[in-house]
Scaffold this active site. Structure first.
Site, PDB file in Angstrom:
ATOM      1  N   ASP A 178      20.397  14.307   9.863  1.00  0.00           N
ATOM      2  CA  ASP A 178      21.631  14.733   9.211  1.00  0.00           C
ATOM      3  C   ASP A 178      22.486  13.502   8.902  1.00  0.00           C
ATOM      4  O   ASP A 178      22.691  12.648   9.776  1.00  0.00           O
ATOM      5  CB  ASP A 178      22.404  15.693  10.120  1.00  0.00           C
ATOM      6  N   GLU A 222      22.775  17.980   3.260  1.00  0.00           N
ATOM      7  CA  GLU A 222      22.560  16.590   3.650  1.00  0.00           C
ATOM      8  C   GLU A 222      21.589  16.468   4.821  1.00  0.00           C
ATOM      9  O   GLU A 222      21.541  15.431   5.493  1.00  0.00           O
ATOM     10  CB  GLU A 222      23.894  15.920   4.007  1.00  0.00           C
TER      11      GLU A 222
END
Length: 309
Positions: A178, A222
């Site tokens: 992440d 993301e």
């Protein structure tokens, strides 16, 4: 049978009991750039397809022994979804024979004597459609922005590798990643710059998934994921740390982050030797929990389920 294979153009298996007919068609197809293998009857056709999958079978309906209709039916029974398309040639032009050709699985038919200009167009159209379908399938598994595997590809591949490695009793590792403070990145630099950042991170991940069975995928937003077959926890951590180093070397500025002035990743690593009666969902949960802990500990780190960092 002739087993000469010259290049990577489409491979056609030509099945016809008449040697002269095979010679004429072979020369015409090779002139168009196709590779051609020959079989003189249905039994030889089945034998060839048992170890080599042609891109198309050009199959005569009327043959001694195993005729074309029976051969086509047996090909589909033996090969299932892997059966190559069958284009049937036949002197029969009655409705019952045409219906039977399609019933046993042929995708089209051409009457004999074969008119080359007609067959040429049929072959062109069939291979063009095959290419288009293959391209659509490929695109359906690729993330449009980053050009690496998408979530659908990940969801298909992980259980496949889990079951395969359960049979081999070999390790499977998963890395969930992440981007740290990515909302802040978009807030400062804008969404176009955010997209470019995602593309650069995806490139780093894809270049780090070096082996053919490794898969780098965009997991969502993301978040990214790495599927690493035949890799234990130690090996997966090494790969994750390599990604950290490459991302740092990329030096993507992030002035709106309290983690670093460069773009960084938090990564959770999980590794298991799958058991036949188990599910890959536990591996995802472990990696997700490790990723959560990496974020909670400040980001820019690699965390295992049982480790602090």
């Amino acid at each position: 049978m002739n087993f000469e294979i010259r290049n990577n153009s489409p491979l056609i298996l030509l099945v016809d009991p008449e040697k002269t007919q095979r010679l004429i068609l072979r020369r015409a197809m090779e002139k168009e750039g196709y590779r051609v293998m020959e079989a003189s009857d249905g039994e030889q056709c089945l034998e060839v397809c048992s170890y080599l999958k042609p891109d198309l079978v050009l199959l005569d309906a009327m043959m001694p022994g195993v005729d074309g209709f029976t051969c086509c039916s047996q090909l589909h029974s033996l090969m299932g979804k892997d059966c190559p398309p069958v284009l049937m040639t036949t002197v029969l032009n009655d409705q019952a024979s045409v219906d039977l050709a399609f019933e046993v699985g042929a995708i089209d038919y051409v009457t004999k004597p074969v008119i080359w200009s007609l067959l040429r167009q049929r072959l062109y159209r069939l291979f063009q459609n095959q290419w288009a379908m293959g391209e659509l399938q490929r695109l359906s598994l690729v993330d449009g922005l980053t050009k690496i595997a998408n979530r659908r590809s990940f969801d298909e591949r992980l259980p496949q590798e889990w079951h395969r490695l359960a049979r081999e009793a070999a390790p499977l590792s998963l890395v969930l990643c992440d981007l740290d403070r990515f909302k802040n990145y978009n807030g400062l630099y804008g969404h176009q710059a955010g997209d470019e950042c995602l593309q650069e991170v995806a490139k780093v991940l894809d270049e780090s998934a070096k082996r053919p069975a490794d898969l780098a995928a965009r997991y969502g937003g993301e978040e990214f994921a790495l599927i690493l077959p035949n890799t234990d926890a130690e090996g997966a951590v090494r790969i994750a740390e390599t990604i950290q180093g490459r991302l740092q070397a990329s030096a993507i500025a992030h002035e709106n982050s309290d983690v670093s002035k460069l773009v960084t990743l938090s990564m959770g690593v999980a590794s298991e030797i799958p058991k036949p009666d188990s599910s890959e969902k536990a591996l995802i949960e472990q990696a997700d929990q490790a990723l959560y802990r990496a974020k909670q500990q400040g980001g820019d780190r690699v965390v295992l389920p049982s480790s602090g960092s």
